[in-house]
Design a protein around this motif. Structure first.
Motif, mmCIF file in Angstrom:
data_model
loop_
_atom_site.group_PDB
_atom_site.id
_atom_site.type_symbol
_atom_site.label_atom_id
_atom_site.label_comp_id
_atom_site.label_asym_id
_atom_site.label_seq_id
_atom_site.Cartn_x
_atom_site.Cartn_y
_atom_site.Cartn_z
ATOM 1 N N LEU A 1 0.819 -1.209 0.000
ATOM 2 C CA LEU A 1 0.000 0.000 0.000
ATOM 3 C C LEU A 1 0.854 1.260 0.000
ATOM 4 C CD1 LEU A 1 -2.888 -0.982 2.433
ATOM 5 C CD2 LEU A 1 -2.955 -0.814 -0.060
ATOM 6 N N ASN A 2 2.041 1.202 0.573
ATOM 7 C CA ASN A 2 2.956 2.340 0.522
ATOM 8 C C ASN A 2 3.440 2.569 -0.903
ATOM 9 O OD1 ASN A 2 4.428 4.482 1.520
ATOM 10 N ND2 ASN A 2 6.188 3.220 2.072
ATOM 11 N N GLY A 3 3.594 1.514 -1.663
ATOM 12 C CA GLY A 3 3.999 1.638 -3.056
ATOM 13 C C GLY A 3 2.861 2.000 -3.988
ATOM 14 N N HIS A 4 1.614 1.818 -3.553
ATOM 15 C CA HIS A 4 0.434 2.118 -4.355
ATOM 16 C C HIS A 4 -0.478 3.053 -3.553
ATOM 17 C CE1 HIS A 4 1.991 -1.700 -5.878
ATOM 18 N NE2 HIS A 4 1.541 -1.293 -7.056
ATOM 19 N N PRO A 5 -0.173 4.338 -3.503
ATOM 20 C CA PRO A 5 -0.943 5.242 -2.637
ATOM 21 C C PRO A 5 -2.395 5.437 -3.089
ATOM 22 C CG PRO A 5 0.657 6.473 -3.921
ATOM 23 C CD PRO A 5 0.931 5.017 -4.165
ATOM 24 N N PHE A 6 -2.666 5.362 -4.390
ATOM 25 C CA PHE A 6 -4.045 5.517 -4.838
ATOM 26 C C PHE A 6 -4.908 4.363 -4.350
ATOM 27 C CE2 PHE A 6 -7.554 5.088 -7.847
ATOM 28 C CZ PHE A 6 -8.116 6.337 -7.720
ATOM 29 N N LEU A 7 -4.379 3.158 -4.389
ATOM 30 C CA LEU A 7 -5.103 1.999 -3.877
ATOM 31 C C LEU A 7 -5.317 2.120 -2.366
ATOM 32 C CD1 LEU A 7 -6.349 -0.775 -4.472
ATOM 33 C CD2 LEU A 7 -4.109 -1.754 -3.989
ATOM 34 N N ALA A 8 -4.300 2.618 -1.656
ATOM 35 C CA ALA A 8 -4.441 2.815 -0.214
ATOM 36 C C ALA A 8 -5.537 3.831 0.090
ATOM 37 C CB ALA A 8 -3.117 3.275 0.382
ATOM 38 N N LEU A 9 -5.575 4.893 -0.696
ATOM 39 C CA LEU A 9 -6.622 5.897 -0.512
ATOM 40 C C LEU A 9 -7.996 5.306 -0.807
ATOM 41 C CD1 LEU A 9 -7.363 8.867 0.063
ATOM 42 C CD2 LEU A 9 -7.115 9.264 -2.395
ATOM 43 N N ALA A 10 -8.090 4.499 -1.859
ATOM 44 C CA ALA A 10 -9.370 3.881 -2.213
ATOM 45 C C ALA A 10 -9.831 2.927 -1.106
ATOM 46 C CB ALA A 10 -9.247 3.144 -3.535
ATOM 47 N N VAL A 11 -8.914 2.150 -0.542
ATOM 48 C CA VAL A 11 -9.259 1.235 0.553
ATOM 49 C C VAL A 11 -9.719 2.023 1.773
ATOM 50 C CG1 VAL A 11 -8.273 -0.415 2.204
ATOM 51 C CG2 VAL A 11 -7.818 -0.671 -0.232
ATOM 52 N N PHE A 12 -9.023 3.123 2.070
ATOM 53 C CA PHE A 12 -9.383 3.950 3.215
ATOM 54 C C PHE A 12 -10.763 4.581 3.028
ATOM 55 C CE2 PHE A 12 -9.443 8.163 5.222
ATOM 56 C CZ PHE A 12 -9.380 7.777 6.540
ATOM 57 N N VAL A 13 -11.035 5.124 1.847
ATOM 58 C CA VAL A 13 -12.320 5.763 1.583
ATOM 59 C C VAL A 13 -13.440 4.728 1.608
ATOM 60 C CG1 VAL A 13 -13.677 6.959 -0.190
ATOM 61 C CG2 VAL A 13 -11.381 7.735 0.356
ATOM 62 N N PHE A 14 -13.200 3.548 1.035
ATOM 63 C CA PHE A 14 -14.210 2.494 1.062
ATOM 64 C C PHE A 14 -14.516 2.084 2.496
ATOM 65 C CE2 PHE A 14 -15.350 -2.005 1.231
ATOM 66 C CZ PHE A 14 -16.514 -1.975 0.484
ATOM 67 N N GLY A 15 -13.483 1.917 3.313
ATOM 68 C CA GLY A 15 -13.694 1.545 4.715
ATOM 69 C C GLY A 15 -14.452 2.606 5.479
ATOM 70 N N ALA A 16 -14.111 3.874 5.240
ATOM 71 C CA ALA A 16 -14.803 4.963 5.932
ATOM 72 C C ALA A 16 -16.257 5.056 5.495
ATOM 73 C CB ALA A 16 -14.082 6.285 5.661
ATOM 74 N N MET A 17 -16.517 4.887 4.202
ATOM 75 C CA MET A 17 -17.887 4.991 3.718
ATOM 76 C C MET A 17 -18.713 3.757 4.085
ATOM 77 S SD MET A 17 -17.915 7.913 2.598
ATOM 78 C CE MET A 17 -19.298 8.257 1.570
ATOM 79 N N ALA A 18 -18.079 2.626 4.279
ATOM 80 C CA ALA A 18 -18.815 1.417 4.651
ATOM 81 C C ALA A 18 -19.237 1.454 6.116
ATOM 82 C CB ALA A 18 -17.970 0.181 4.384
ATOM 83 N N THR A 19 -18.540 2.219 6.939
ATOM 84 C CA THR A 19 -18.914 2.269 8.348
ATOM 85 C C THR A 19 -20.203 3.037 8.579
ATOM 86 O OG1 THR A 19 -17.527 4.215 8.710
ATOM 87 C CG2 THR A 19 -16.549 2.065 9.175
ATOM 88 N N VAL A 20 -20.521 3.985 7.713
ATOM 89 C CA VAL A 20 -21.723 4.804 7.915
ATOM 90 C C VAL A 20 -22.999 3.951 7.889
ATOM 91 C CG1 VAL A 20 -23.105 6.694 6.965
ATOM 92 C CG2 VAL A 20 -20.622 6.911 7.116
ATOM 93 N N PRO A 21 -23.247 3.131 6.857
ATOM 94 C CA PRO A 21 -24.477 2.328 6.902
ATOM 95 C C PRO A 21 -24.458 1.268 7.994
ATOM 96 C CG PRO A 21 -23.297 1.945 4.843
ATOM 97 C CD PRO A 21 -22.582 3.016 5.570
ATOM 98 N N ILE A 22 -23.288 0.769 8.338
ATOM 99 C CA ILE A 22 -23.209 -0.228 9.408
ATOM 100 C C ILE A 22 -23.597 0.401 10.733
ATOM 101 C CG2 ILE A 22 -21.601 -1.673 10.723
ATOM 102 C CD1 ILE A 22 -20.177 -2.228 8.053
ATOM 103 N N VAL A 23 -23.100 1.600 11.001
ATOM 104 C CA VAL A 23 -23.445 2.291 12.248
ATOM 105 C C VAL A 23 -24.928 2.634 12.273
ATOM 106 C CG1 VAL A 23 -23.095 4.452 13.506
ATOM 107 C CG2 VAL A 23 -21.134 3.164 12.690
ATOM 108 N N ILE A 24 -25.476 3.072 11.145
ATOM 109 C CA ILE A 24 -26.908 3.389 11.093
ATOM 110 C C ILE A 24 -27.733 2.133 11.358
ATOM 111 C CG2 ILE A 24 -28.784 4.074 9.541
ATOM 112 C CD1 ILE A 24 -26.822 6.057 8.288
ATOM 113 N N PHE A 25 -27.354 1.004 10.749
ATOM 114 C CA PHE A 25 -28.084 -0.240 10.971
ATOM 115 C C PHE A 25 -27.991 -0.691 12.425
ATOM 116 C CE2 PHE A 25 -27.851 -4.865 11.407
ATOM 117 C CZ PHE A 25 -29.158 -5.183 11.078
ATOM 118 N N LEU A 26 -26.798 -0.645 13.020
ATOM 119 C CA LEU A 26 -26.654 -1.080 14.406
ATOM 120 C C LEU A 26 -27.425 -0.172 15.359
ATOM 121 C CD1 LEU A 26 -22.914 -2.176 14.513
ATOM 122 C CD2 LEU A 26 -24.947 -3.618 14.496
ATOM 123 N N THR A 27 -27.466 1.125 15.070
ATOM 124 C CA THR A 27 -28.251 2.041 15.890
ATOM 125 C C THR A 27 -29.736 1.710 15.783
ATOM 126 O OG1 THR A 27 -26.595 3.762 15.551
ATOM 127 C CG2 THR A 27 -28.770 4.473 16.299
#
Length: 114
Positions: free
Chosen positions: A45-71
């Motif tokens: 991921l250090n060698g592929h920063p765009f992929l690291a950013l995509a993984v980070f954004v996907f993880g951050a955006m996936a937490t929103v519906p999970i938190v809404i569902f658990l609430t």
């Protein structure tokens, strides 16, 4: 034919780059981050920063519906539990008053004859 177009970087942008660089250096000094970066996934991921950013954004955006569902699930469970307790309490009170008048009479009036 020489190109004389020399672009200069604004001073504010250079300061921002220096501050960002110092923040990244302090982040890499953290032992947990250093341990992660020593793994093969961290190096990839250090060698592929765009992929690291995509993984980070996907993880951050996936937490929103999970938190809404658990609430929603937690609020629904609490509401159903409170409703069940109130409904059962009311029905037990009704059954006690309807089918056990002798017991009720015994505990409320000491002069009641059975």
């Amino acid at each position: 034919m020489q190109c004389n177009n020399v672009t200069t970087i604004p001073k504010g942008l250079l300061q921002l780059r220096d501050r960002l660089s110092s923040m990244m250096d302090s982040l890499y000094c953290d032992p947990k981050v250093a341990e992660l970066m020593n793994t093969s996934m961290g190096q990839y991921l250090n060698g592929h920063p765009f992929l690291a950013l995509a993984v980070f954004v996907f993880g951050a955006m996936a937490t929103v519906p999970i938190v809404i569902f658990l609430t929603f699930a937690t609020v629904t469970f609490i509401g159903a539990t409170v409703g069940f307790v109130l409904l059962e309490g009311k029905s037990l009170h009704y059954l006690y008053n309807t089918y056990c008048p002798l017991l009720q009479c015994q505990y409320t009036l000491s002069s009641c004859v059975v």
